[in-house]
Design an enzyme around this catalytic site. Structure first.
Site, PDB file in Angstrom:
ATOM      1  N   ASP A   1     -27.333  -8.771   3.526  1.00 24.83           N
ATOM      2  CA  ASP A   1     -26.261  -8.032   2.863  1.00 24.83           C
ATOM      3  C   ASP A   1     -25.945  -8.785   1.573  1.00 24.83           C
ATOM      4  OD1 ASP A   1     -23.600  -6.674   2.385  1.00 24.83           O
ATOM      5  OD2 ASP A   1     -23.990  -5.891   4.387  1.00 24.83           O
TER       6      ASP A   1
ATOM      7  N   ASP B   1     -30.143  -8.309  -2.086  1.00 26.05           N
ATOM      8  CA  ASP B   1     -29.843  -7.020  -2.724  1.00 26.05           C
ATOM      9  C   ASP B   1     -31.078  -6.163  -2.478  1.00 26.05           C
ATOM     10  OD1 ASP B   1     -29.698  -4.844  -4.457  1.00 26.05           O
ATOM     11  OD2 ASP B   1     -28.599  -5.990  -5.975  1.00 26.05           O
ATOM     12  N   VAL B   2     -30.919  -5.036  -1.786  1.00 26.00           N
ATOM     13  CA  VAL B   2     -32.089  -4.253  -1.378  1.00 26.00           C
ATOM     14  C   VAL B   2     -32.864  -3.662  -2.559  1.00 26.00           C
ATOM     15  CG1 VAL B   2     -31.292  -3.720   0.960  1.00 26.00           C
ATOM     16  CG2 VAL B   2     -30.690  -2.176  -0.933  1.00 26.00           C
TER      17      VAL B   2
ATOM     18  N   ASN C   1     -30.558  -0.009   6.547  1.00 21.97           N
ATOM     19  CA  ASN C   1     -29.219   0.550   6.751  1.00 21.97           C
ATOM     20  C   ASN C   1     -28.325   0.450   5.514  1.00 21.97           C
ATOM     21  OD1 ASN C   1     -26.641   1.056   8.513  1.00 21.97           O
ATOM     22  ND2 ASN C   1     -26.309  -0.937   7.542  1.00 21.97           N
TER      23      ASN C   1
ATOM     24  N   TYR D   1     -26.111  11.237  -3.978  1.00 20.30           N
ATOM     25  CA  TYR D   1     -26.063  10.806  -2.575  1.00 20.30           C
ATOM     26  C   TYR D   1     -26.965  11.712  -1.743  1.00 20.30           C
ATOM     27  CZ  TYR D   1     -24.390   8.982   1.885  1.00 20.30           C
ATOM     28  OH  TYR D   1     -24.328   8.399   3.137  1.00 20.30           O
TER      29      TYR D   1
ATOM     30  N   LYS E   1     -30.425  10.505   0.121  1.00 17.90           N
ATOM     31  CA  LYS E   1     -30.594  10.587   1.576  1.00 17.90           C
ATOM     32  C   LYS E   1     -31.708  11.580   1.934  1.00 17.90           C
ATOM     33  CE  LYS E   1     -27.577   7.503   2.781  1.00 17.90           C
ATOM     34  NZ  LYS E   1     -28.034   6.247   3.427  1.00 17.90           N
TER      35      LYS E   1
ATOM     36  N   THR F   1     -17.532   1.743   0.487  1.00 14.27           N
ATOM     37  CA  THR F   1     -17.525   2.313  -0.855  1.00 14.27           C
ATOM     38  C   THR F   1     -17.037   3.763  -0.889  1.00 14.27           C
ATOM     39  OG1 THR F   1     -19.863   2.692  -0.407  1.00 14.27           O
ATOM     40  CG2 THR F   1     -19.337   0.848  -1.856  1.00 14.27           C
TER      41      THR F   1
HETATM   42  N1  LIG Z   1     -19.964   5.969   7.306  1.00 12.51           N
HETATM   43  C1  LIG Z   1     -20.438   7.196   7.233  1.00 12.51           C
HETATM   44  O1  LIG Z   1     -19.672   8.187   7.296  1.00 12.51           O
HETATM   45  C2  LIG Z   1     -21.920   7.452   7.075  1.00 12.51           C
HETATM   46  C3  LIG Z   1     -22.401   8.742   7.331  1.00 12.51           C
HETATM   47  C4  LIG Z   1     -23.754   9.002   7.157  1.00 12.51           C
HETATM   48  C5  LIG Z   1     -24.623   7.995   6.781  1.00 12.51           C
HETATM   49  N2  LIG Z   1     -24.146   6.749   6.548  1.00 12.51           N
HETATM   50  C6  LIG Z   1     -25.113   5.730   6.136  1.00 12.51           C
HETATM   51  O2  LIG Z   1     -25.165   4.699   7.102  1.00 12.51           O
HETATM   52  C7  LIG Z   1     -25.439   3.437   6.481  1.00 12.51           C
HETATM   53  C8  LIG Z   1     -24.382   2.425   6.888  1.00 12.51           C
HETATM   54  O3  LIG Z   1     -23.112   2.888   6.481  1.00 12.51           O
HETATM   55  P1  LIG Z   1     -21.713   2.235   6.953  1.00 12.51           P
HETATM   56  O4  LIG Z   1     -20.812   3.342   7.292  1.00 12.51           O
HETATM   57  O5  LIG Z   1     -21.935   1.159   7.937  1.00 12.51           O
HETATM   58  O6  LIG Z   1     -21.213   1.668   5.541  1.00 12.51           O
HETATM   59  P2  LIG Z   1     -20.667   0.240   5.095  1.00 12.51           P
HETATM   60  O7  LIG Z   1     -20.189   0.381   3.709  1.00 12.51           O
HETATM   61  O8  LIG Z   1     -19.718  -0.277   6.130  1.00 12.51           O
HETATM   62  O9  LIG Z   1     -21.983  -0.660   5.188  1.00 12.51           O
HETATM   63  C9  LIG Z   1     -22.983  -0.660   4.199  1.00 12.51           C
HETATM   64  C10 LIG Z   1     -23.395  -2.098   3.941  1.00 12.51           C
HETATM   65  O10 LIG Z   1     -24.412  -2.103   2.939  1.00 12.51           O
HETATM   66  C11 LIG Z   1     -24.170  -3.199   2.071  1.00 12.51           C
HETATM   67  N3  LIG Z   1     -24.809  -2.959   0.778  1.00 12.51           N
HETATM   68  C12 LIG Z   1     -24.430  -2.075  -0.179  1.00 12.51           C
HETATM   69  N4  LIG Z   1     -25.229  -2.177  -1.260  1.00 12.51           N
HETATM   70  C13 LIG Z   1     -26.159  -3.137  -0.954  1.00 12.51           C
HETATM   71  C14 LIG Z   1     -27.259  -3.689  -1.656  1.00 12.51           C
HETATM   72  N5  LIG Z   1     -27.583  -3.289  -2.897  1.00 12.51           N
HETATM   73  N6  LIG Z   1     -27.991  -4.650  -1.040  1.00 12.51           N
HETATM   74  C15 LIG Z   1     -27.669  -5.058   0.211  1.00 12.51           C
HETATM   75  N7  LIG Z   1     -26.631  -4.589   0.912  1.00 12.51           N
HETATM   76  C16 LIG Z   1     -25.885  -3.640   0.336  1.00 12.51           C
HETATM   77  C17 LIG Z   1     -22.650  -3.279   1.983  1.00 12.51           C
HETATM   78  O11 LIG Z   1     -22.214  -4.562   1.544  1.00 12.51           O
HETATM   79  C18 LIG Z   1     -22.231  -2.953   3.408  1.00 12.51           C
HETATM   80  O12 LIG Z   1     -22.064  -4.104   4.207  1.00 12.51           O
HETATM   81  C19 LIG Z   1     -25.502   3.731   4.972  1.00 12.51           C
HETATM   82  O13 LIG Z   1     -26.847   3.884   4.590  1.00 12.51           O
HETATM   83  C20 LIG Z   1     -24.754   5.037   4.849  1.00 12.51           C
HETATM   84  O14 LIG Z   1     -25.138   5.769   3.704  1.00 12.51           O
HETATM   85  C21 LIG Z   1     -22.812   6.463   6.688  1.00 12.51           C
END
Ligand SMILES: NC(=O)c1ccc[n+]([C@@H]2O[C@H](COP(=O)([O-])OP(=O)(O)OC[C@H]3O[C@@H](n4cnc5c(N)ncnc54)[C@H](O)[C@@H]3O)[C@@H](O)[C@H]2O)c1
Length: 251
Positions: free
Chosen positions: A37, A63-64, A90, A156, A160, A194
């Site tokens: 992360d 950073d991914v 993720n 977005y 996805k 975010t």
């Molecule tokens: N929460 C929702 O409603 C939801 C719904 C559908 C899909 N998703 C997807 O599920 C995944 C996880 O989401 P979440 O809800 O746990 O969100 P979250 O924001 O809690 O977790 C995402 C993590 O990714 C990290 N991150 C962001 N940019 C990064 C980068 N450039 N390099 C490395 N790390 C980075 C952030 O620091 C964070 O810890 C994401 O891909 C999101 O798009 C989430």
């Protein structure tokens, strides 16, 4: 013990669904869970929890979108653990914090992190899995990779959607190498770090009206779906998209 002896790498696992998945993997007997992360303190804390649960937990800043960073991390995993069995792509950012529909910088950021980040993870993950004799990649897409929403930056949905089809493409490319690639599509979950407008309780209540189960999902429900696809129980499943959305995309 559905992941006994496996070495797993999870991006964006300092919190949210990534951290929940990391904890579940440790409980299910993973030998090592490598977390990455950009949030160092929180990531290190999750890694410490994993180690207390009996797996080898470690945190690495990644950073991914950083290709040399990916190369270095995967080399490190192979040096430390000798194999990579499971990769969960993720990490991601929300599309609900960009009010300008056509903002180019938002598009670049969303595609860069959510789509290119997954592509790079697959590139280096596949190389390591080849050396390991196979593996399972689980990519986090979203219901936003299946249907559009009128309240998100289109980047977005596009990012996805790219993850969804990248997953099927790589599933076809690597099936004969025993590397499975699947995607998970969460619906309304706890807000992302975010999230903008979609974190607003009034917005969430309105969204729930269109979800057959009438409730939001939980992080552990997504983690369970990821676990299934990561494990050998899914040995004949590749290129699949698993919605975890309370029926949102069924109607
Ligand atoms: N929460 C929702 O409603 C939801 C719904 C559908 C899909 N998703 C997807 O599920 C995944 C996880 O989401 P979440 O809800 O746990 O969100 P979250 O924001 O809690 O977790 C995402 C993590 O990714 C990290 N991150 C962001 N940019 C990064 C980068 N450039 N390099 C490395 N790390 C980075 C952030 O620091 C964070 O810890 C994401 O891909 C999101 O798009 C989430």
């Amino acid at each position: 013990m559905r992941l006994k002896g496996k070495v797993a790498l999870i991006t964006g696992a300092a919190g949210g669904m990534g951290a929940e998945t990391a904890r579940l993997f440790a409980r299910e007997g993973a030998e090592a869970v490598v977390i990455c992360d950009l949030l160092d303190a929180e990531g290190a804390q999750v890694a410490a929890e994993i180690s207390r649960a009996g797996a080898r937990g470690s945190y690495h800043r990644l950073d991914v979108t950083d290709e040399p960073g990916w190369a270095g991390l995967v080399d490190r995993v192979m040096a430390d653990h000798g194999r990579l069995d499971v990769l969960v792509n993720n990490a991601g950012i929300s599309g609900s914090a960009f009010p300008d529909l056509y903002a180019r910088d938002a598009w670049d950021k969303l595609i860069g992190i959510n789509a290119t980040g997954v592509f790079l993870g697959c590139k280096y993950g596949v190389a390591a899995m080849r050396k390991s004799g196979g593996g399972s990649i689980v990519n986090l897409s979203s219901i936003s990779g299946i249907v559009g929403q009128g309240y998100l930056h289109p980047g977005y949905n596009a990012s996805k959607g790219a993850v969804r089809l990248l997953t099927k493409s790589l599933a076809a490319q690597h099936a004969k190498e025993s590397i499975r690639v699947n995607s998970v599509h969460p619906g309304l979950m706890p807000p992302m770090r975010t999230s903008g407008t979609t974190a607003d309780p009034a917005h969430r209540a309105k969204t729930l009206e269109g979800i057959p189960m009438g409730r939001p999902g939980r992080a552990d429900e997504v983690a369970s779906a990821i676990l299934f696809l990561a494990s050998d129980e899914a040995s004949y499943i590749t290129g699949a998209e698993l919605a975890v959305d309370g029926g949102w995309t069924a109607v």
